[in-house]
Enzyme design. Structure first.
Site, PDB file in Angstrom:
ATOM      1  N   ARG A   1     -57.617  27.885 -18.825  1.00 25.46           N
ATOM      2  CA  ARG A   1     -58.277  28.860 -19.708  1.00 25.46           C
ATOM      3  C   ARG A   1     -58.740  30.116 -18.974  1.00 25.46           C
ATOM      4  O   ARG A   1     -59.618  30.825 -19.433  1.00 25.46           O
ATOM      5  CB  ARG A   1     -59.467  28.234 -20.441  1.00 25.46           C
ATOM      6  CG  ARG A   1     -59.077  27.104 -21.362  1.00 25.46           C
ATOM      7  CD  ARG A   1     -60.149  26.896 -22.421  1.00 25.46           C
ATOM      8  NE  ARG A   1     -59.855  25.704 -23.200  1.00 25.46           N
ATOM      9  CZ  ARG A   1     -60.355  24.505 -22.903  1.00 25.46           C
ATOM     10  NH1 ARG A   1     -61.186  24.361 -21.890  1.00 25.46           N
ATOM     11  NH2 ARG A   1     -60.033  23.471 -23.639  1.00 25.46           N
TER      12      ARG A   1
ATOM     13  N   LYS B   1     -53.722  44.324 -19.107  1.00 27.35           N
ATOM     14  CA  LYS B   1     -52.709  43.733 -19.980  1.00 27.35           C
ATOM     15  C   LYS B   1     -51.843  42.770 -19.176  1.00 27.35           C
ATOM     16  O   LYS B   1     -51.399  43.099 -18.083  1.00 27.35           O
ATOM     17  CB  LYS B   1     -51.795  44.816 -20.544  1.00 27.35           C
ATOM     18  CG  LYS B   1     -52.422  45.644 -21.633  1.00 27.35           C
ATOM     19  CD  LYS B   1     -51.341  46.548 -22.184  1.00 27.35           C
ATOM     20  CE  LYS B   1     -51.863  47.475 -23.249  1.00 27.35           C
ATOM     21  NZ  LYS B   1     -50.781  48.336 -23.753  1.00 27.35           N
TER      22      LYS B   1
ATOM     23  N   GLU C   1     -44.412  58.180 -15.036  1.00 26.64           N
ATOM     24  CA  GLU C   1     -45.731  57.846 -15.597  1.00 26.64           C
ATOM     25  C   GLU C   1     -46.807  58.780 -15.044  1.00 26.64           C
ATOM     26  O   GLU C   1     -47.761  59.119 -15.737  1.00 26.64           O
ATOM     27  CB  GLU C   1     -46.097  56.380 -15.312  1.00 26.64           C
ATOM     28  CG  GLU C   1     -45.067  55.345 -15.762  1.00 26.64           C
ATOM     29  CD  GLU C   1     -44.995  55.096 -17.282  1.00 26.64           C
ATOM     30  OE1 GLU C   1     -45.901  55.556 -18.011  1.00 26.64           O
ATOM     31  OE2 GLU C   1     -44.022  54.458 -17.714  1.00 26.64           O
TER      32      GLU C   1
ATOM     33  N   LYS D   1     -55.964  56.995 -15.599  1.00 21.94           N
ATOM     34  CA  LYS D   1     -55.745  55.788 -16.408  1.00 21.94           C
ATOM     35  C   LYS D   1     -57.059  55.029 -16.586  1.00 21.94           C
ATOM     36  O   LYS D   1     -57.367  54.548 -17.675  1.00 21.94           O
ATOM     37  CB  LYS D   1     -54.694  54.895 -15.743  1.00 21.94           C
ATOM     38  CG  LYS D   1     -54.546  53.551 -16.436  1.00 21.94           C
ATOM     39  CD  LYS D   1     -53.179  53.273 -16.951  1.00 21.94           C
ATOM     40  CE  LYS D   1     -53.212  52.060 -17.881  1.00 21.94           C
ATOM     41  NZ  LYS D   1     -52.067  51.182 -17.714  1.00 21.94           N
TER      42      LYS D   1
ATOM     43  N   ASN E   1     -49.487  56.085 -24.789  1.00 23.29           N
ATOM     44  CA  ASN E   1     -48.158  55.830 -25.370  1.00 23.29           C
ATOM     45  C   ASN E   1     -47.331  57.093 -25.524  1.00 23.29           C
ATOM     46  O   ASN E   1     -46.216  57.034 -26.053  1.00 23.29           O
ATOM     47  CB  ASN E   1     -48.279  55.159 -26.737  1.00 23.29           C
ATOM     48  CG  ASN E   1     -48.660  53.700 -26.618  1.00 23.29           C
ATOM     49  OD1 ASN E   1     -48.349  53.060 -25.618  1.00 23.29           O
ATOM     50  ND2 ASN E   1     -49.353  53.189 -27.604  1.00 23.29           N
TER      51      ASN E   1
ATOM     52  N   HIS F   1     -36.880  51.741 -18.080  1.00 25.54           N
ATOM     53  CA  HIS F   1     -38.094  52.152 -18.795  1.00 25.54           C
ATOM     54  C   HIS F   1     -38.431  53.606 -18.475  1.00 25.54           C
ATOM     55  O   HIS F   1     -38.644  54.414 -19.370  1.00 25.54           O
ATOM     56  CB  HIS F   1     -39.253  51.224 -18.427  1.00 25.54           C
ATOM     57  CG  HIS F   1     -40.543  51.617 -19.072  1.00 25.54           C
ATOM     58  ND1 HIS F   1     -40.762  51.453 -20.424  1.00 25.54           N
ATOM     59  CD2 HIS F   1     -41.655  52.206 -18.574  1.00 25.54           C
ATOM     60  CE1 HIS F   1     -41.971  51.916 -20.716  1.00 25.54           C
ATOM     61  NE2 HIS F   1     -42.536  52.370 -19.616  1.00 25.54           N
TER      62      HIS F   1
HETATM   63 ZN   LIG Z   1     -44.404  53.221 -19.360  1.00 24.60          ZN
END
Ligand SMILES: [Zn+2]
Length: 360
Positions: A120, A142, A184, A226, A244, A263
């Site tokens: 957990r 994430k 990025e 970020k 995004n 990507h």
């Molecule tokens: Zn990206």
């Protein structure tokens, strides 16, 4: 750089420093209290540095484990998650185990998801070794894996205890990999900091060469930007959507190419297309898309949708995107370079037929 992740106990630091990898064992001993480390790395990174790292971690608590999986996005899967969690169970790891995610974006997401779910949730430290992971994916909490239905469909939100970034690690990367990370970085400049965008434009040759004197400040600035976004909105909410930019069209291009397009390559085209969309709608300052296109070309990337692309398929993926509502697709649009149009909740709903012409 401090990231506020919702409460004292969940906040974490991102440390960016050349030579940090060598100090990692003492840094970990100082900052994260665990009895045993399990280092998770893909086979390539494990071969390059993993064994040396695991070696240097021994002598503190129980002997470290080194768990590997085959390199490649296709191994960011539930099957890898099963193998890694079983290996932790077989080794008798308990709640006092820490996971060290050592590698690029795939490793960070996969090892982070293992840490989020094992017993957990156990602590994870992210040690990104690719430029894209340093600049983007290691910060924000994430984690997840891909499924045949799409990328990142199964995952969890699990902020790291610490992110340790050694820009020296990017020196061994191929130039193409550095270009992926720099896409990025340009995105961070485009949405938040025009001065940073200028700096990246000026330093692009040195950054592509992996010059550490140019790379370190760029990684640091991207992490600061970020962190400022995820700090305001650590859960996926409205403001975080600005990250995004370029990714709505980018993800659709990636999917329509069956992921043959990288990507970074897809996001490069996506940013230019979304800037053109903003210009057409009178939201984005004229000339912004041309500047973005020149920057992407300086990285050696395409700035236009490659000939032979199935535009209908791209539009179909856009239409099936989770951002779609009532036949429209929501886009993050720039205002001036270095700022995002506030729209409604930082996005604007655009009819799909407005998007088609931008993909030619
Ligand atoms: Zn990206």
């Amino acid at each position: 750089v401090r990231v506020r992740a919702g409460g004292e106990t969940r906040d974490y630091d991102v440390i960016v420093r050349r030579g940090l990898l060598a100090e990692l064992p003492s840094l970990l001993a100082e900052r994260v209290r665990v009895h045993r480390w399990a280092v998770i790395a893909d086979e390539t990174v494990a071969g390059l540095y993993g064994f040396a790292l695991a070696d240097r971690l021994s002598g503190r608590g129980a002997p470290p484990l080194l768990l590997t999986f085959p390199a490649g996005e296709e191994h960011k899967s539930r099957e890898s998650w099963v193998r890694l969690t079983d290996a932790l169970l077989d080794a008798g790891c308990g709640r006092d185990t820490g996971i060290l995610a050592f590698g690029g974006g795939v490793t960070g997401d996969l090892a982070g998801f293992v840490a989020a779910t094992f017993l957990r949730g156990v602590p994870v430290v992210q040690v990104p070794t690719s430029l894209v992971a340093m600049i983007d994916s290691s910060v924000g909490g994430k984690t997840g894996v891909d499924t045949p239905g799409g990328k990142n469909l199964v995952g969890a939100f699990h902020p790291p205890r610490l992110v340790a970034v050694d820009p020296e690690a990017t020196r061994t990367l191929p130039r193409r990999e550095r270009a992926q990370g720099l896409v990025e970085a340009f995105k961070h400049g485009a949405i938040l900091d025009a001065v940073y965008f200028d700096t990246l434009e000026n330093d692009v040759a040195r950054l592509l060469d992996g010059d550490p004197l140019a790379t370190e400040p760029a990684v640091l600035r991207s992490v600061e930007l970020k962190a400022s976004v995820v700090t305001q909105d650590e859960r996926e909410g409205d403001y975080r959507q600005i990250l995004n930019f370029g990714h709505t069209i980018g993800h659709a291009l990636e999917a329509a190419s069956a992921y043959r397009l990288s990507h970074g390559g897809a996001v490069a085209i996506g940013m230019v297309a979304e800037a053109r969309l903003g210009e057409r709608l009178g939201v984005t300052k004229k000339g912004t898309s041309a500047r973005l296109a020149a920057a992407m070309e300086a990285l050696g990337l395409e700035s236009r949708v490659p000939p032979g692309t199935d535009v209908e398929a791209v539009l179909a993926f856009l239409g099936s995107d989770k951002k779609r509502r009532e036949g429209r697709v929501r886009f993050v649009l720039l205002g001036n370079l270095g700022s995002v149009d506030p729209g409604e909740g930082w996005t604007r709903a655009v009819k799909l037929d407005e998007v088609g012409p931008l993909l030619d």
